[in-house]
Design a protein around this motif. Structure first.
Motif, PDB file in Angstrom:
ATOM      1  N   LEU A 179       0.829  -1.210   0.000  1.00 53.10           N
ATOM      2  CA  LEU A 179       0.000   0.000   0.000  1.00 53.10           C
ATOM      3  C   LEU A 179       0.862   1.259   0.000  1.00 53.10           C
ATOM      4  O   LEU A 179       0.511   2.255  -0.630  1.00 53.10           O
ATOM      5  CB  LEU A 179      -0.930   0.003   1.221  1.00 53.10           C
ATOM      6  N   LEU A 180       1.975   1.217   0.694  1.00 50.13           N
ATOM      7  CA  LEU A 180       2.872   2.374   0.740  1.00 50.13           C
ATOM      8  C   LEU A 180       3.609   2.569  -0.577  1.00 50.13           C
ATOM      9  O   LEU A 180       4.011   3.686  -0.910  1.00 50.13           O
ATOM     10  CB  LEU A 180       3.895   2.210   1.872  1.00 50.13           C
ATOM     11  N   GLY A 181       3.794   1.480  -1.328  1.00 48.77           N
ATOM     12  CA  GLY A 181       4.573   1.549  -2.544  1.00 48.77           C
ATOM     13  C   GLY A 181       6.052   1.366  -2.254  1.00 48.77           C
ATOM     14  O   GLY A 181       6.486   1.441  -1.092  1.00 48.77           O
ATOM     15  N   LYS A 182       6.848   1.134  -3.290  1.00 48.76           N
ATOM     16  CA  LYS A 182       8.265   0.848  -3.097  1.00 48.76           C
ATOM     17  C   LYS A 182       9.000   2.030  -2.469  1.00 48.76           C
ATOM     18  O   LYS A 182       9.746   1.873  -1.499  1.00 48.76           O
ATOM     19  CB  LYS A 182       8.907   0.498  -4.442  1.00 48.76           C
ATOM     20  N   THR A 183       8.755   3.233  -2.999  1.00 46.08           N
ATOM     21  CA  THR A 183       9.440   4.415  -2.470  1.00 46.08           C
ATOM     22  C   THR A 183       8.989   4.713  -1.046  1.00 46.08           C
ATOM     23  O   THR A 183       9.814   4.990  -0.161  1.00 46.08           O
ATOM     24  CB  THR A 183       9.170   5.637  -3.368  1.00 46.08           C
TER      25      THR A 183
END
Length: 231
Positions: A179-183
């Motif tokens: 949900l946060l994403g890779k970055t």
């Protein structure tokens, strides 16, 4: 009796939950176990929750007696534990940002997983010296007439709530990272790693300060004792 049960549960949960901080710990564990499969994360979550429950229960019930038996003060516990936590946080800060390879499937993988589940993932990453010291302090505030069954039930219920949260956070850490994403995940992991390093330094400093304070106190007592002997 219900009041004592509720009081024990609320006291332990509200005191230990912010220190343990399961969501932050789960992301740190995820960063240390890059490439772990969903099955591995489920196994780690179960073992970390069980290990954490046992450590906290022992700390609450007999932790003060164990430290006294070995002659270890809470200040020394903070210094040693803080150094371990600081080194773990520094290691995470220096770790590469790229995703690791898929987990090994060799015969020693399961044994390695069990070993890591206790150290360092449970102790000191999840249940560190800070939470152990607080649990010991809470244990010393147990009923003076002995451990009552209702108080023991409250302790167990509180630890089940805490360790249930630890299990859920570790088990679904990968989904939170998705949900946060890779970055966003990398930023959160670096931030938590830095916070972990700072917590380790702070714990060590608190322990060192207590040791220095006790040393000065002993010196002052020695001076007063020598003066009292003068004619």
């Amino acid at each position: 009796m219900t009041h004592q049960f509720t009081q024990a549960v609320l006291l332990i949960v509200t005191t230990l939950f912010p220190i343990i901080n399961p969501p932050a710990g789960a992301l740190i564990i995820l960063s240390m176990e890059r490439g772990a499969s969903d099955r591995d994360m489920a196994e780690l979550a179960r073992r970390i929750a069980i290990n954490g429950f046992v450590i906290l229960l022992v700390s609450l019930l007999v932790g003060a007696y164990v430290l006294s038996f070995f002659g270890i003060s809470e200040a020394v516990l903070r210094v040693a534990g803080g150094l371990v936590i600081a080194m773990a946080g520094w290691g995470l800060l220096q770790s590469p940002t790229d995703e690791g390879a898929a987990p090994s499937q060799n015969a020693g993988h399961a044994e390695s997983l069990r070993a890591r589940a206790f150290y360092p993932l449970t102790l000191p990453i999840t249940v560190g010296p800070g939470s152990i010291a607080v649990a010991i302090a809470l244990g010393t505030g147990a009923p003076r007439l002995g451990l009552q069954p209702i108080h023991l039930a409250g302790v167990i219920a509180a630890l089940l709530l805490l360790c249930g949260n630890i299990y859920l956070c570790v088990r679904f850490a990968a989904r939170a990272a998705h949900l946060l994403g890779k970055t966003g995940t990398q930023i959160a992991m670096r931030l938590f790693a830095f916070v972990l390093f700072c917590i380790g330094v702070q714990l060590s400093w608190l322990g060192v300060s207590e040791l220095i304070g006790s040393l000065h106190l002993h010196e002052a007592e020695a001076v007063l004792a020598s003066h009292s002997k003068l004619p």
